[in-house]
Design a protein around this motif. Structure first.
Motif, PDB file in Angstrom:
ATOM      1  N   ILE A  46       0.884  -1.199  -0.040  1.00 44.21           N
ATOM      2  CA  ILE A  46       0.054   0.023   0.007  1.00 44.21           C
ATOM      3  C   ILE A  46       1.059   1.244   0.134  1.00 44.21           C
ATOM      4  CG2 ILE A  46      -0.211   0.298   2.473  1.00 44.21           C
ATOM      5  CD1 ILE A  46      -3.155   0.336  -0.055  1.00 44.21           C
ATOM      6  N   ASP A  47       2.227   1.192   0.327  1.00 44.17           N
ATOM      7  CA  ASP A  47       3.048   2.381   0.515  1.00 44.17           C
ATOM      8  C   ASP A  47       3.665   2.479  -0.797  1.00 44.17           C
ATOM      9  OD1 ASP A  47       2.358   3.009   2.983  1.00 44.17           O
ATOM     10  OD2 ASP A  47       3.890   1.725   3.942  1.00 44.17           O
ATOM     11  N   LYS A  48       3.756   1.336  -1.763  1.00 46.05           N
ATOM     12  CA  LYS A  48       4.600   1.146  -2.885  1.00 46.05           C
ATOM     13  C   LYS A  48       3.851   1.708  -3.955  1.00 46.05           C
ATOM     14  CE  LYS A  48       8.033  -1.943  -0.767  1.00 46.05           C
ATOM     15  NZ  LYS A  48       6.983  -2.614   0.173  1.00 46.05           N
ATOM     16  N   ILE A  49       2.466   0.996  -4.063  1.00 41.65           N
ATOM     17  CA  ILE A  49       1.480   1.329  -5.121  1.00 41.65           C
ATOM     18  C   ILE A  49       0.372   2.066  -4.705  1.00 41.65           C
ATOM     19  CG2 ILE A  49       0.307  -0.031  -7.006  1.00 41.65           C
ATOM     20  CD1 ILE A  49       2.051  -2.508  -6.322  1.00 41.65           C
ATOM     21  N   PRO A  50       0.171   3.289  -5.299  1.00 41.90           N
ATOM     22  CA  PRO A  50      -0.891   4.115  -4.992  1.00 41.90           C
ATOM     23  C   PRO A  50      -2.256   3.678  -5.324  1.00 41.90           C
ATOM     24  CG  PRO A  50       0.194   5.115  -6.688  1.00 41.90           C
ATOM     25  CD  PRO A  50       1.122   3.925  -6.086  1.00 41.90           C
ATOM     26  N   VAL A  51      -3.335   3.645  -4.565  1.00 47.09           N
ATOM     27  CA  VAL A  51      -4.762   3.169  -5.122  1.00 47.09           C
ATOM     28  C   VAL A  51      -5.739   4.150  -5.254  1.00 47.09           C
ATOM     29  CG1 VAL A  51      -6.520   1.840  -4.447  1.00 47.09           C
ATOM     30  CG2 VAL A  51      -4.311   1.089  -3.973  1.00 47.09           C
ATOM     31  N   ILE A  52      -6.293   4.408  -6.502  1.00 48.56           N
ATOM     32  CA  ILE A  52      -7.373   5.350  -6.372  1.00 48.56           C
ATOM     33  C   ILE A  52      -8.567   4.772  -6.574  1.00 48.56           C
ATOM     34  CG2 ILE A  52      -8.295   7.194  -8.002  1.00 48.56           C
ATOM     35  CD1 ILE A  52      -5.471   7.956  -8.975  1.00 48.56           C
ATOM     36  N   VAL A  53      -9.426   5.076  -5.704  1.00 44.78           N
ATOM     37  CA  VAL A  53     -10.782   4.337  -5.640  1.00 44.78           C
ATOM     38  C   VAL A  53     -11.499   5.053  -6.371  1.00 44.78           C
ATOM     39  CG1 VAL A  53     -12.417   3.993  -4.189  1.00 44.78           C
ATOM     40  CG2 VAL A  53     -10.398   3.489  -3.352  1.00 44.78           C
ATOM     41  N   ILE A  54     -12.552   3.932  -7.087  1.00 41.23           N
ATOM     42  CA  ILE A  54     -13.350   4.455  -8.250  1.00 41.23           C
ATOM     43  C   ILE A  54     -14.626   4.601  -7.292  1.00 41.23           C
ATOM     44  CG2 ILE A  54     -14.685   4.037 -10.260  1.00 41.23           C
ATOM     45  CD1 ILE A  54     -12.455   2.242 -10.941  1.00 41.23           C
ATOM     46  N   THR A  55     -15.424   5.727  -7.202  1.00 37.94           N
ATOM     47  CA  THR A  55     -16.717   5.764  -6.506  1.00 37.94           C
ATOM     48  C   THR A  55     -17.961   6.655  -7.395  1.00 37.94           C
ATOM     49  OG1 THR A  55     -16.914   7.816  -5.009  1.00 37.94           O
ATOM     50  CG2 THR A  55     -15.167   6.707  -4.756  1.00 37.94           C
ATOM     51  N   GLY A  56     -19.076   6.282  -6.742  1.00 31.46           N
ATOM     52  CA  GLY A  56     -20.254   6.919  -7.431  1.00 31.46           C
ATOM     53  C   GLY A  56     -20.632   7.846  -6.296  1.00 31.46           C
ATOM     54  N   ASP A  57     -21.570   7.650  -5.582  1.00 28.21           N
ATOM     55  CA  ASP A  57     -21.839   8.804  -4.663  1.00 28.21           C
ATOM     56  C   ASP A  57     -21.882   8.075  -3.160  1.00 28.21           C
ATOM     57  OD1 ASP A  57     -23.913   7.057  -5.017  1.00 28.21           O
ATOM     58  OD2 ASP A  57     -25.396   8.585  -4.935  1.00 28.21           O
ATOM     59  N   GLU A  58     -20.500   7.468  -3.030  1.00 27.14           N
ATOM     60  CA  GLU A  58     -20.539   6.623  -1.807  1.00 27.14           C
ATOM     61  C   GLU A  58     -20.575   7.462  -0.720  1.00 27.14           C
ATOM     62  OE1 GLU A  58     -20.793   3.455  -3.582  1.00 27.14           O
ATOM     63  OE2 GLU A  58     -19.400   4.844  -4.657  1.00 27.14           O
ATOM     64  N   SER A  59     -21.125   6.964   0.349  1.00 26.08           N
ATOM     65  CA  SER A  59     -21.128   7.566   1.752  1.00 26.08           C
ATOM     66  C   SER A  59     -19.854   8.193   2.257  1.00 26.08           C
ATOM     67  CB  SER A  59     -22.028   6.830   2.665  1.00 26.08           C
ATOM     68  OG  SER A  59     -20.949   5.747   3.130  1.00 26.08           O
ATOM     69  N   TYR A  60     -20.030   9.220   3.011  1.00 29.07           N
ATOM     70  CA  TYR A  60     -18.838   9.954   3.909  1.00 29.07           C
ATOM     71  C   TYR A  60     -18.085   8.850   4.450  1.00 29.07           C
ATOM     72  CZ  TYR A  60     -16.028  12.565   7.086  1.00 29.07           C
ATOM     73  OH  TYR A  60     -15.047  13.130   7.858  1.00 29.07           O
ATOM     74  N   GLU A  61     -18.634   7.899   5.255  1.00 33.15           N
ATOM     75  CA  GLU A  61     -18.032   6.722   5.855  1.00 33.15           C
ATOM     76  C   GLU A  61     -17.440   5.724   5.207  1.00 33.15           C
ATOM     77  OE1 GLU A  61     -21.308   7.783   6.660  1.00 33.15           O
ATOM     78  OE2 GLU A  61     -20.914   8.839   8.422  1.00 33.15           O
ATOM     79  N   THR A  62     -18.104   5.697   3.973  1.00 34.79           N
ATOM     80  CA  THR A  62     -17.542   4.645   2.808  1.00 34.79           C
ATOM     81  C   THR A  62     -15.995   5.072   2.453  1.00 34.79           C
ATOM     82  OG1 THR A  62     -19.626   3.815   2.270  1.00 34.79           O
ATOM     83  CG2 THR A  62     -17.654   3.448   0.892  1.00 34.79           C
ATOM     84  N   GLU A  63     -15.927   6.373   2.207  1.00 34.20           N
ATOM     85  CA  GLU A  63     -14.796   7.254   1.553  1.00 34.20           C
ATOM     86  C   GLU A  63     -13.947   7.219   2.697  1.00 34.20           C
ATOM     87  OE1 GLU A  63     -15.705  10.684  -0.560  1.00 34.20           O
ATOM     88  OE2 GLU A  63     -16.538   9.393  -2.138  1.00 34.20           O
ATOM     89  N   MET A  64     -14.189   7.456   3.975  1.00 30.61           N
ATOM     90  CA  MET A  64     -13.235   7.526   5.132  1.00 30.61           C
ATOM     91  C   MET A  64     -12.454   6.248   5.130  1.00 30.61           C
ATOM     92  SD  MET A  64     -12.519  10.471   6.354  1.00 30.61           S
ATOM     93  CE  MET A  64     -11.848   9.859   7.762  1.00 30.61           C
ATOM     94  N   HIS A  65     -13.467   5.034   5.146  1.00 28.45           N
ATOM     95  CA  HIS A  65     -13.090   3.790   5.551  1.00 28.45           C
ATOM     96  C   HIS A  65     -11.896   3.539   4.494  1.00 28.45           C
ATOM     97  CE1 HIS A  65     -14.052  -0.793   5.724  1.00 28.45           C
ATOM     98  NE2 HIS A  65     -13.002  -0.495   6.209  1.00 28.45           N
ATOM     99  N   ALA A  66     -12.118   3.778   3.090  1.00 28.74           N
ATOM    100  CA  ALA A  66     -11.289   3.512   2.230  1.00 28.74           C
ATOM    101  C   ALA A  66      -9.933   4.200   2.366  1.00 28.74           C
ATOM    102  CB  ALA A  66     -11.928   3.829   0.725  1.00 28.74           C
ATOM    103  N   LEU A  67     -10.171   5.574   2.761  1.00 26.26           N
ATOM    104  CA  LEU A  67      -8.713   6.210   2.844  1.00 26.26           C
ATOM    105  C   LEU A  67      -7.977   5.699   3.943  1.00 26.26           C
ATOM    106  CD1 LEU A  67     -10.210   9.944   2.755  1.00 26.26           C
ATOM    107  CD2 LEU A  67      -8.436   8.874   1.206  1.00 26.26           C
TER     108      LEU A  67
END
Lengths: 116, 387
Positions: free
Chosen positions: B87-108
């Motif tokens: 996770i520190d070596k390969i960056p991950v960009i998450v594809i989202t629609g209108d996911e909730s704030y909690e969902t995005e926080m969780h991914a971050l």
């Protein structure tokens, strides 16, 4: 049918679509692919089976594609359905919501067939 | 910054973008938006992504990850990447629609670097990917740079260490030479000091291992052995008439002779700047006290027991032992066995019981030294005296 006429018919804006996707060719390419996608069929099956998780997953996909393609009416109908089952059992009138999705989907498919 | 050199070497960012989304159209759209600048590989489930990341993690410079997928979700992919330390070596960009704030926080929280939202905007997607990609490439380059500099530093450190070792060796040679000069002046050969050094080292090692109360370190053992060659340095201040006298010394001459301990002490006390304080202290202790006796009847200070520095105690046993097993003008050599017994029976001084235990333990090594010693080595001595 021109793309402009198409978007008038499905509730979107060609300018919006062009701002994101640039080329009419590409928009048409994606619209063509939309016809191949089976999310809508799966959604129908899931609704019939009352499999709400699957209803969420398929309506979520449908909503995403509609957003990307600027199929605004379908996007709004599928969003309502999707949000309703996000946390499990439906809270609203499932039949009405699904019927709205069905109408907009069929409308969009008919229009797409004329534009591509 | 815009075009950092990226190679496909191990540990460096590569240009491949891994798109993970179960919706076919999303995969195609993202591929279209990115394929001008990157090699894009698109898969339809988290399980496929994990398979690729497990087999060839370094092929991928960035991952575009959908969260909702039928088999293995985007969250599970993020968790696995953390577990695999990717996770520190390969960056991950998450594809989202209108996911909730909690969902995005969780991914971050799970290590996602950024988001791209639906509807996809081609420019936003390509900028976001490029920025993230370049940032990580920059980070990897910095890490490589640091690694390289660390390597250089290690190299210079090694060089410095080698130089220090060389200086240390010169220093040791100089001290040995000083010890030998003293030896050459009177009847014994320069080999005596070298043997005393070897005996002293064996005894001190044994003390270090068996009697921790003395607090000796490996370094101390080495230093005491080195310093031991100077034990008779004070003899250079003794007149030839006494030092080289073939017959028995008178009481007065014997008293003069004893003074070599004090002369040695005074001489090394005047040496400034050549040695560090610890080493100078050991040399002074050895010069002054290597003729003390454990019962307090030695000279010059009549120190008794553990008042006698351990370095001096060890040297005095080594010195007596070598004197006994070597031919001297006034006596023939004793066998190692006789010499050993004479020392253990206090016939040549009185020593600490601990040192006598050590002498017992190192006896085989002592006898090995006696066997290997060349006692016919006064050739150099003659050369030096011009005879």
């Amino acid at each position: 049918m021109t793309l402009e006429e198409f978007y008038n018919q499905v509730g979107g804006s060609l300018d919006e679509a062009m701002a994101r996707l640039y080329k009419e060719d590409l928009i048409k390419k994606y619209l063509g692919m939309f016809l191949q996608d089976d999310s809508y069929t799966k959604l129908g099956e899931a609704v019939a089976a009352k499999d709400w998780r699957e209803v969420f997953a398929t309506s979520h996909n449908l909503k995403g594609m509609a957003a990307n393609l600027e199929l605004k009416n379908l996007f709004e109908a599928s969003s309502l359905l999707c949000e309703d089952v996000r946390h499990g059992d439906p809270t609203g009138d499932m039949d009405a919501m699904y019927a709205a999705v069905k109408t907009e989907y069929e409308n969009a498919v008919a229009a797409i067939k004329q534009v591509i | 910054m815009s075009n950092l050199p990226l190679t496909k070497d191990q540990g460096k960012a590569s240009r491949k973008v891994l798109v993970v989304d179960d919706a076919f159209m999303n995969r195609v759209m993202l591929e279209d938006m990115l394929s001008d600048s990157y090699d894009v590989e698109a898969v339809e489930d988290g399980s496929d992504a994990l398979e690729r990341l497990e087999d060839h993690p370094l092929d991928y410079g960035i991952v575009l990850l959908d969260l909702n997928m039928p088999k293995v979700s985007g969250f599970a992919v993020l968790e696995k990447m953390t577990e695999w330390e990717l996770i520190d070596k390969i960056p991950v960009i998450v594809i989202t629609g209108d996911e909730s704030y909690e969902t995005e926080m969780h991914a971050l929280a799970l290590g996602a670097t950024d988001f791209v939202r639906k509807p996809f905007d081609a420019r936003v997607v390509s900028h976001r990917v490029k920025n993230t990609f370049d940032l990580f490439a920059y980070k990897h380059n910095l890490e490589d740079l640091v690694a390289e500099q660390t390597k250089d530093l290690r190299k210079s450190n090694k060089l410095l260490r080698e130089q220090a070792d060389r200086i240390q060796q010169f220093n040791e040679n100089t001290i040995d030479l000083l010890g030998m000069v003293v030896e050459y002046r009177h009847t014994e050969s320069g080999q005596h000091v070298q043997r005393v050094k070897a005996y002293t080292e064996l005894l001190c090692k044994c003390i270090k291992e068996n009697y921790p109360e003395y607090g000796l370190t490996d370094d101390d053992v080495f230093r005491i052995a080195q310093a031991s060659v100077l034990h008779d340095l004070g003899k250079i201040a003794i007149p030839d008439s006494v030092l080289l006298k073939p017959g028995r010394l008178t009481d007065d001459e014997y008293n003069q002779m004893k003074n070599h301990t004090i002369y040695g002490y005074e001489l090394v006390s005047q040496i400034k700047g050549a040695w560090d304080d610890d080493f100078a202290t050991i040399v002074r202790q050895i010069c002054r006290h290597h003729h003390e006796r454990y019962d307090g009847k030695g000279y010059p200070d009549g120190l008794a027991g553990e008042d006698i520095p351990i370095a001096a105690q060890a040297v005095s046993v080594a010195d007596v032992y070598d004197a006994l097993v070597t031919d001297r003008v006034y006596k023939a050599a004793y066998t190692p066995e006789v010499a050993y017994n004479m020392i253990q029976n206090n016939e040549c001084g009185v020593f600490s019981p601990k040192l006598m235990k050590c002498l017992e333990l190192v006896r085989p090594e002592f006898e090995e030294i006696v066997r290997n010693a060349s006692f016919d080595d006064d050739g150099l001595h003659s050369l030096l005296l011009g005879s």
